[in-house]
Enzyme design. Structure first.
Site, short mmCIF file in Angstrom:
data_model
loop_
_atom_site.label_atom_id
_atom_site.label_comp_id
_atom_site.label_asym_id
_atom_site.label_seq_id
_atom_site.Cartn_x
_atom_site.Cartn_y
_atom_site.Cartn_z
N PRO A 155 102.66 49.23 -0.21
CA PRO A 155 101.30 48.79 0.14
C PRO A 155 100.71 49.70 1.21
O PRO A 155 101.41 50.12 2.13
CB PRO A 155 101.51 47.37 0.67
CG PRO A 155 102.79 46.92 0.07
CD PRO A 155 103.65 48.14 0.01
N CYS A 158 93.62 50.97 4.88
CA CYS A 158 92.85 52.00 5.57
C CYS A 158 91.80 51.33 6.43
O CYS A 158 91.11 50.41 5.98
CB CYS A 158 92.18 52.93 4.55
SG CYS A 158 91.18 54.23 5.28
N HIS A 200 98.11 60.40 3.99
CA HIS A 200 96.90 59.57 4.05
C HIS A 200 95.81 60.27 4.88
O HIS A 200 94.65 60.36 4.45
CB HIS A 200 97.24 58.21 4.66
CG HIS A 200 96.10 57.25 4.73
ND1 HIS A 200 96.03 56.12 3.95
CD2 HIS A 200 94.97 57.24 5.50
CE1 HIS A 200 94.90 55.47 4.23
NE2 HIS A 200 94.25 56.13 5.17
N GLU A 201 96.18 60.77 6.05
CA GLU A 201 95.21 61.42 6.93
C GLU A 201 94.73 62.75 6.37
O GLU A 201 93.56 63.11 6.49
CB GLU A 201 95.78 61.60 8.34
CG GLU A 201 96.21 60.32 9.03
CD GLU A 201 95.15 59.23 9.01
OE1 GLU A 201 93.94 59.56 9.07
OE2 GLU A 201 95.52 58.05 8.92
#
Length: 240
Positions: A155, A158, A200-201
């Site tokens: 999971p 953001c 993610h970044e």
């Protein structure tokens, strides 16, 4: 001179050297004068870098961020942006921030997985997601290479898609290369959850969001149970 139809004839206006002069004699005209002045007075606007997270729909989140110019890497301006990113990261108690998330389209990321976050997860979850502490890290113009192509699905949420989450596949290990605020080149090897944070970044810097690669069948509102138990009287805050 521009004419404004419908104004009282007693109202006189003239412009001299860029200055505006208005004379009036009645209460009604004074009220209009105030309205007129407010119309031309610049309103205070909240400008980036923000103290909050930009939200999906803001064009900055879908724009490929620009590199920080080499001659500005150690500048005061870039340092101010990075400091604001750190402030927002700690304010919202999250693990990563990309500059576009505070309204600045530059290739800067900040990451941290502090020791205290371990208390937020059960031991089985902490271990299954391969979580570990990550010191506060600021990288300018980062580049990433995958070092272990094995993927894991967990999971993911953001702060720019507030109130929702979904399962996302990410590579097991990555290598990050970038420059710190002192202009020194840095190389970081990351695995497990910290590698997920980095991926993610890095996506944010290319105008991508986790919803672009998520398992759509798992997309959910993180407070759906509260919505039901409180008859829908639930708010998702965008400030802190």
């Amino acid at each position: 001179m521009m004419q404004f139809r419908g104004l009282p004839t007693i109202l006189s206006k003239r412009f001299f050297n860029g200055m505006r002069f208005i004379s009036s004699s009645s209460r009604k005209e004074k009220s209009f004068r105030k309205m007129y002045q407010e119309f031309w007075t610049p309103k205070a606007i909240n400008k980036p870098p923000y103290d909050h997270f930009t939200q999906i729909g803001d064009p900055v989140l879908r724009t490929k961020a620009s590199k920080v110019p080499e001659d500005l890497i150690t500048s005061k301006e870039v340092k101010v942006i990075a400091e604001k990113m750190v402030k927002v990261l700690k304010k919202f108690d999250c693990v990563g921030v990309a500059a576009p998330q505070i309204g600045i389209s530059l290739r800067i990321i900040v990451m941290e997985f502090r020791e205290g976050l371990k208390e937020h997860f059960s031991l089985p979850v902490y271990e299954a997601r391969k979580m570990s502490t990550l010191p506060l890290t600021v990288l300018l113009n980062p580049s990433m290479s995958v070092t272990n192509y094995q993927k894991h699905k967990h999971p993911e949420g953001c702060m720019s898609v507030r109130g929702y989450s979904a399962e996302v596949e990410r590579y097991d290990s990555v290598s990050l290369k970038g420059t710190n605020l002192d202009g020194i080149e840095v190389n970081i090897e990351l695995s497990g959850w910290n590698a997920r944070i980095a991926q993610h970044e890095m996506d944010h810097l290319d105008g991508k969001l986790y919803i672009d690669i998520m398992d759509r069948s798992t997309f959910m509102c993180t407070c759906w149970e509260a919505v039901n138990s409180k008859s829908g009287r639930v708010e998702i805050p965008f400030y802190k």
